[in-house]
Design a protein around this motif. Sequence first.
Motif, PDB file in Angstrom:
ATOM      1  N   GLU B 207       4.387  -8.511  -3.898  1.00 35.24           N
ATOM      2  CA  GLU B 207       5.063  -9.952  -4.247  1.00 35.24           C
ATOM      3  C   GLU B 207       6.619  -9.979  -3.764  1.00 35.24           C
ATOM      4  OE1 GLU B 207       3.480 -11.929  -6.401  1.00 35.24           O
ATOM      5  OE2 GLU B 207       4.953 -13.253  -6.104  1.00 35.24           O
ATOM      6  N   LYS B 210       6.167 -11.236  -0.487  1.00 37.23           N
ATOM      7  CA  LYS B 210       5.981 -12.677  -0.494  1.00 37.23           C
ATOM      8  C   LYS B 210       7.129 -13.654  -0.785  1.00 37.23           C
ATOM      9  CE  LYS B 210       2.169 -13.798  -2.902  1.00 37.23           C
ATOM     10  NZ  LYS B 210       1.302 -14.007  -3.978  1.00 37.23           N
ATOM     11  N   SER B 396      -4.533 -14.868   6.211  1.00 36.70           N
ATOM     12  CA  SER B 396      -3.876 -14.986   5.060  1.00 36.70           C
ATOM     13  C   SER B 396      -2.711 -13.700   4.967  1.00 36.70           C
ATOM     14  CB  SER B 396      -4.946 -14.609   3.696  1.00 36.70           C
ATOM     15  OG  SER B 396      -4.033 -13.898   2.551  1.00 36.70           O
ATOM     16  N   GLU B 398      -1.357 -13.043   2.306  1.00 33.57           N
ATOM     17  CA  GLU B 398      -1.493 -12.157   0.925  1.00 33.57           C
ATOM     18  C   GLU B 398      -2.326 -11.098   1.445  1.00 33.57           C
ATOM     19  OE1 GLU B 398      -2.632 -15.301  -1.662  1.00 33.57           O
ATOM     20  OE2 GLU B 398      -0.398 -15.701  -2.129  1.00 33.57           O
ATOM     21  N   GLU B 491      -4.713 -13.021  -5.869  1.00 31.64           N
ATOM     22  CA  GLU B 491      -3.446 -13.074  -5.043  1.00 31.64           C
ATOM     23  C   GLU B 491      -2.198 -12.148  -5.541  1.00 31.64           C
ATOM     24  OE1 GLU B 491      -4.754 -15.029  -7.272  1.00 31.64           O
ATOM     25  OE2 GLU B 491      -3.269 -16.249  -8.271  1.00 31.64           O
ATOM     26  N   ASN B 492      -2.224 -11.623  -6.594  1.00 33.90           N
ATOM     27  CA  ASN B 492      -1.327 -10.518  -7.007  1.00 33.90           C
ATOM     28  C   ASN B 492      -1.745  -9.073  -6.802  1.00 33.90           C
ATOM     29  OD1 ASN B 492       0.523 -12.560  -8.111  1.00 33.90           O
ATOM     30  ND2 ASN B 492      -0.857 -12.748 -10.033  1.00 33.90           N
TER      31      ASN B 492
END
Lengths: 677, 677, 677
Positions: B207, B210, B396, B398, B491-492
Amino acid sequence: MQKLLYGAAYYDEYMPYDRLEQDIQMMKKARINTVRIAESTWSSYEPKEGVFDFSHVERVLNAMEQAGIGVIIGTPTYAIPPWMAKAHPEILAVTAKGRNLYGPRQNMDITHPAYRFYAERIIRKLLEKTAHRKCVIGFQLDNETKYYDTAGKNVQEKFVKYLRLKFHDDLDALNREFGLDYWSNAVHAWEDFPDVRGTVNGSLGAEFEKFRRTLVEEFLAWQAGIVKEYCREGQFITHNFDFEWRGYSYGLQPDVNQYQSARHLTVAGADIYHPSQSRLTGLEIALGGDIARSLKGGNYLVMETQAQGYPDWTPYKGQLRLQAFSHIASGAGSVLYWHWHSLHNAVETYWKGLLSHDFEENETYLEACQVGREFEKLGGHLINLEKKNDAAILLSHEALTALKWFGIKASAAGHGDLEYNDVVRFVYQTLFHMNVECDILWPESENIESYKAVIVPALYAVPDSLLERLCQYVENGGRLFVTFKSAFANENVKVSHKIQPHILTKCLGVKYNQFAFPDKVRLSGSVLENAADSDLDSAQSAKDFMELLTLQGAQPLAVYEHSNWKGYAAITRNDYGKGSAYYMGCMADEAVLRNVFTRLFKEAGIFLPPEYEAGVAVKNGVNQEARNVHFYLNYSDKECHVPYIYKPGADLLTREAYGNGARMRLSPWGVRIVEES
Amino acid sequence: MQKLLYGAAYYDEYMPYDRLEQDIQMMKKARINTVRIAESTWSSYEPKEGVFDFSHVERVLNAMEQAGIGVIIGTPTYAIPPWMAKAHPEILAVTAKGRNLYGPRQNMDITHPAYRFYAERIIRKLLEKTAHRKCVIGFQLDNETKYYDTAGKNVQEKFVKYLRLKFHDDLDALNREFGLDYWSNAVHAWEDFPDVRGTVNGSLGAEFEKFRRTLVEEFLAWQAGIVKEYCREGQFITHNFDFEWRGYSYGLQPDVNQYQSARHLTVAGADIYHPSQSRLTGLEIALGGDIARSLKGGNYLVMETQAQGYPDWTPYKGQLRLQAFSHIASGAGSVLYWHWHSLHNAVETYWKGLLSHDFEENETYLEACQVGREFEKLGGHLINLEKKNDAAILLSHEALTALKWFGIKASAAGHGDLEYNDVVRFVYQTLFHMNVECDILWPESENIESYKAVIVPALYAVPDSLLERLCQYVENGGRLFVTFKSAFANENVKVSHKIQPHILTKCLGVKYNQFAFPDKVRLSGSVLENAADSDLDSAQSAKDFMELLTLQGAQPLAVYEHSNWKGYAAITRNDYGKGSAYYMGCMADEAVLRNVFTRLFKEAGIFLPPEYEAGVAVKNGVNQEARNVHFYLNYSDKECHVPYIYKPGADLLTREAYGNGARMRLSPWGVRIVEES
Amino acid sequence: MQKLLYGAAYYDEYMPYDRLEQDIQMMKKARINTVRIAESTWSSYEPKEGVFDFSHVERVLNAMEQAGIGVIIGTPTYAIPPWMAKAHPEILAVTAKGRNLYGPRQNMDITHPAYRFYAERIIRKLLEKTAHRKCVIGFQLDNETKYYDTAGKNVQEKFVKYLRLKFHDDLDALNREFGLDYWSNAVHAWEDFPDVRGTVNGSLGAEFEKFRRTLVEEFLAWQAGIVKEYCREGQFITHNFDFEWRGYSYGLQPDVNQYQSARHLTVAGADIYHPSQSRLTGLEIALGGDIARSLKGGNYLVMETQAQGYPDWTPYKGQLRLQAFSHIASGAGSVLYWHWHSLHNAVETYWKGLLSHDFEENETYLEACQVGREFEKLGGHLINLEKKNDAAILLSHEALTALKWFGIKASAAGHGDLEYNDVVRFVYQTLFHMNVECDILWPESENIESYKAVIVPALYAVPDSLLERLCQYVENGGRLFVTFKSAFANENVKVSHKIQPHILTKCLGVKYNQFAFPDKVRLSGSVLENAADSDLDSAQSAKDFMELLTLQGAQPLAVYEHSNWKGYAAITRNDYGKGSAYYMGCMADEAVLRNVFTRLFKEAGIFLPPEYEAGVAVKNGVNQEARNVHFYLNYSDKECHVPYIYKPGADLLTREAYGNGARMRLSPWGVRIVEES
């Protein structure tokens, strides 16, 4: 123990949804009778300083109690909550790399009073809630405690006080013993003592490591003292010791004197992780088990071992069961998996548990169910197994540490890569492949003399008293095997200025004062026979390191063949008093060592089982009904056939009878356990 | 664009003597029509704080304007002057390694207000001097912007505010979603949030990465806002995006969400560097080009690419030209070399330009002259080329970041070495060798459904919504290909606690909950046919990582051959709704993937060109006169002959006509461009 | 010197018990006539600040004086006592890694006034006690002095003052010369000068290294000044220089300009360590000796060399003796072992001395006794040997440093691994195998013109004046050999913007402006003849780096065979004035270089001895009786036979006579020394 403990670490805190009921149903199906809880989640129990919440613990206790599953309570002190690091950044250890950041576990200074204050409070709060509960069968102090390279100012001040005590305030004695005069490092006022993180003096550096091992013991003793206040009759106090980590449990743990530390426990415990799939050999389970069993001289608990773990550990069919009985065969009283379920977040997401992330039944869980059923069925025959070994290996932290400072293969170009535990594994593996079981001894052990044969790998740093004792052991009829790099330095890593191998020269009948790294040096002599038929170059050569031995009464079992080193002995045997002593002056192939051991054990009167097919291990014990039990463990993907050589008995699982000389079939990764009638 | 831009970065500041006139003459000879200036030399324009000197810029503008050469102005903000670091050391970013020293470029905290203050002032001063000039055709914001691991206190405070917003101030939700309870990391007061540089929690760590990608976007948006104030109609705003760097442009840039960031530009730009000489394959030009083109769904600018570069890049005869047309064939509107001349000092002395240090004409420059002439001649046919691809690869950030935390080959022993971009290159390279061109999609893309086939490599961390969308895509008739390690976490980076591959199970018709690293695991099944004739061991084996798939309706295209893993599927195909979905549960040889893709594309109705000789790539586009253009690119030192399979046309360079089925000769490192009649 | 000095470093301070008498007896047996003392043990002589204790020194002096053994006094300043670091932590150098910790030697800032204060005091106190003593024959300043990466604020301030002086306070000139404008590094106010530890500018970085080499010289000059005050007629002042360390003495020491520094000494000294056992080749003894001898153009002292050292150095029978005479053959006036006895503690416990830890006679000591007897017997014939070499190799610190910044094999992917000293060893080793002895030149040398042939490896950074001088040398009849990567940049590491190899183009008759790393590039041409018969691929190929030479009058001796690089020359020869100049544009096999050298030396009129058996080296000198002496050194474990090709003479050891053409037998690792009659 009343029964074999079988279970897993269980973390209600990490569950993505409430599934306690389902988990207990699945546990019951697997005949799980024990869970370990609470050792990792301080921040859940004390979310804010002084605010406590044991709801996860209590609901698990309630559920387990109802289900008849025993619980081991771990004190949650090896991972501190964020609020503590924020309020007291000084708790984070200062290491050779500077102050730790918050994040990983085991990042704190275990000596710090502020940490101790909070740790004691959470332990007491937790035990108040749990210790009296019927389902609570025992306690684990902290987890895999080490000193985490703590080296801050407070630790160093403590170290200087420790040195003052050790040297009776005599700095000259310290300078002399450690050789601090070298490169102008001599200290002539205690207040001038420099930051030891910078030292290049191996004696001082090794002493600092030894000192810090005492911090670990003191820490565990302190926790044991607190826990004992809450403990009732029958509840055990253990710890989850671990081993040198090389991606799996490799050898002696450098940072903890487990032998000393175990005195504060009621039962020893350890975690054992090992290669799996085609690399499962049983070696780590046996070595870890032998160390753990020898800590207090009896059964021990496997507090953690792998269920699935990483992709290279996902067990083949039969392996989980083979592993479980392997632990029992070494004298374990439990098999506890780490852990029940696989984590959906965080660093160990791929250290998978019995259940995968989907909580569904899977191949591994289903095999665990079989193990559980068999444990339940056979437990009475296998619990409190007594091991009676004639051979023992002597391990030493002082030697291990000293050889970190003075690598066996060190040259002017660098440190080299042969470490103490490599030599330990070399001798251990040879025994393991010979199916000769052994115990572990430490320099402090009182029972050295009780063994028919004592094996001493690379005992580099050692007090004179122990060397004298080993000589005496031989003189009195003992059989001793010693490898290169033994007896060279005293316990302060000061090399002897007399003959080498120092006092052992007496019983070994050899001496040397030069050594080399072998470069195309072949061995010849009686112990080379049959040592190699395929790979001549490797099997008949000296390896890694060679001492240039001259005989002082010993007979040579092998000599070096090399234009320059010809005339020096490599492996020797010496009669001394009523006993005999073998010396191996160089590293060599396992086949060579096997030949030496064969001679040694014959002399010592140690039973040598036949050479079974590759991968087959046999372990033995005496159960609480005083019957001999023999475990046949097939660490291979091949079906094997082995002779049964003991008194008549029956397979505990199948009830098949085996007479002496009977032929036994072992399926791939298979297990048979025969109890003598 | 009006014409193909052709040119180089030009640094009058670095010249050992005044040679502007000579340079322009040499540029004119090479038909260079564009130079990029000013992005690297802030300390020349603001030698002391608040003192400005744009004399180099202005004299270059004057000269270029007179010569009819267009100029791209770069804002000089990626390398700060010494005075700034001296006056404001706090501008130097604090990273995981501590505070940066002054010296390298890109060492600052791009969020720091003091840096922003000076950056805005120099941008405005520069644009006041330049933006209105006739020769200025566009602007480049900063250069290769990334977040440079900035992680100081101010950045972390911003991050905590970002988390509060994301989790609506609900710390329990954050703890739960990121699994911070693990190892006691749960945070129960925002003010206790620890320094995230120490975290070992993959969700929190990912995170933070990100979050820092959003800092890059915000920075570029901020610069774009300033530049727009000065921009006139027709002037473009671009950026020089780059790629993951492994000594060349390897794959998706981890530190920038280029798709989001490109929204603030009027045209995408990128630098593409690649192996050369015998290692020139065209792969990086194609991949970098496809990414850049897909950022805004149209043409893009090659802002930098190598002229000579390092000794291993000195181009063979023909390569510079081949490379130039390769860029155009991917939809580039420019080829700008880095850089015009070779530097006589400083770190990139050996990153040679078109001219060597001696400024003389050399082989590379002479070939650039040929390229310039051909660009001038053919530009009208090649500019604003439209690419119409039926296949797309979904990339992606992520997933990339998550697989940095949880390596595909991670074991208890370490992280392993198979990264996200390796899997991306594996699928991309297979397409490239099949001469099937593709676009790039991002999770945010709105046009996923417009492709006949969508290819999804290692989409490890992904929101449920995207997985549902992919299923829907298949249900509606789409063709989907997915590799191992997809859909595993959200996504986490929280792993699903349900079936795997989670929601995709629906359309893929497989599930699994165990996996392994293949150790002598062979593949068998229909897609293995012709997959290998020479190197059987490698080509027919599972590699690196394997999921143990069980079928839930899918048909197996390959299964594992191994004593223990027998019975599990490796590669599958499933009908779902009107479409179909393929799953590849393990890494394998390219030949295997090619067979899978062949089936996939046939089903999808995607045209499969014939298999050309090794090294020959064919790219296609539609030019602004709506004519199909076919590029034949020979990435080999052999003369090749290939069939021309399209509608009749003529070689734009030689005017040779080619009928359908004609045989075309390609010289070593040669190019042909056929425009359909 | 009056006699060959033979001995060892002696540390009474480190002895486990008083054994001075015994040691002297053993020394006398070995004919040891010299010991070096005191350089390492400041903390013993000044245990507390201002408290002095020279009892160890004095008792050793007394005993040596009585025994007739000479003593070299080392100033003990390279290892500071703990009290100094405690009281003045600022003395510990700040390096690129931060402030040093106390512990290792050579951790201080040699420029620090507080350190200088204490250093001067201990030197004076020590000399007061020792200098006047009869047995003291000379002094060693400090030990292996370098600048230890000192880079603290005070050092950087000094550096800026140095730059102001160098550039006459003209920052623009500095910015221009160093190219600081690159990436916005231009400094426009002296007070803005950034911390140079962060620089990525090779010119600035190399200048900082050059500046710090001057600190070493200044330090040694300062010590020499003090020592001279105490020195009596006949006492020498030397230093123990060392070499680039790669586990042994590899090549030119990067951190010290020994040529400049040696001006402050009365005799040069050095330590030379080298591979041993099967890897003893004599190369390092020869190279180190040639460098040391050339520092002051005469005999030099071997202050340290290995006795036993680490296990890979334990000498084979004959090697210690071979090594000793090898040093003498290179012009050494001493062989001093490091050290007398082996240490029982501390970091160099395994850097064993003549005596092992047990102080007993051992194989090595016994061979040292033989050497001592022979030195005593032959000393008069071998002392003050004069070497008369026709060839010289030019070495340059500026080139070495510059190639650290700009690696020969650097690519966009990394720095590569071919360093300056590798090229130096390549040319040196070829000479050594050809038995052509050489001297060493430096850019500052005044006697360049006195050599028949000058060999210039990788002279990457060099002032124009030296290039002009080399051209002039050729024009006047000199023979020059130059390798790739020469003349490329000036002494400030600024690449020429003119033709390459810059000014040398004149005399070399070649030019180039492109280069590559060879990838299957074969060489062809006259110098390839006989260059390889066994390993064609390797021996006939260009290696590592290749310049694409075009001829400007030179004749090609080798050209590249490669599809793309065909047509470029690789190795050339050019007539220029009365001389000729050879250029080697690529790395190649030694056999190729040997062919080039053969041609060069024939032209230069340099005597080429016959090709002896592998491992045989012949060295020559003229003794003080003006007789030619020939050393035959057999660096192999084989008996060799070689022709004696000089005027009739006799073996100094055996008195065997050798006529011209006689056949000489050399035993394994054997030595013969023939003095012409």
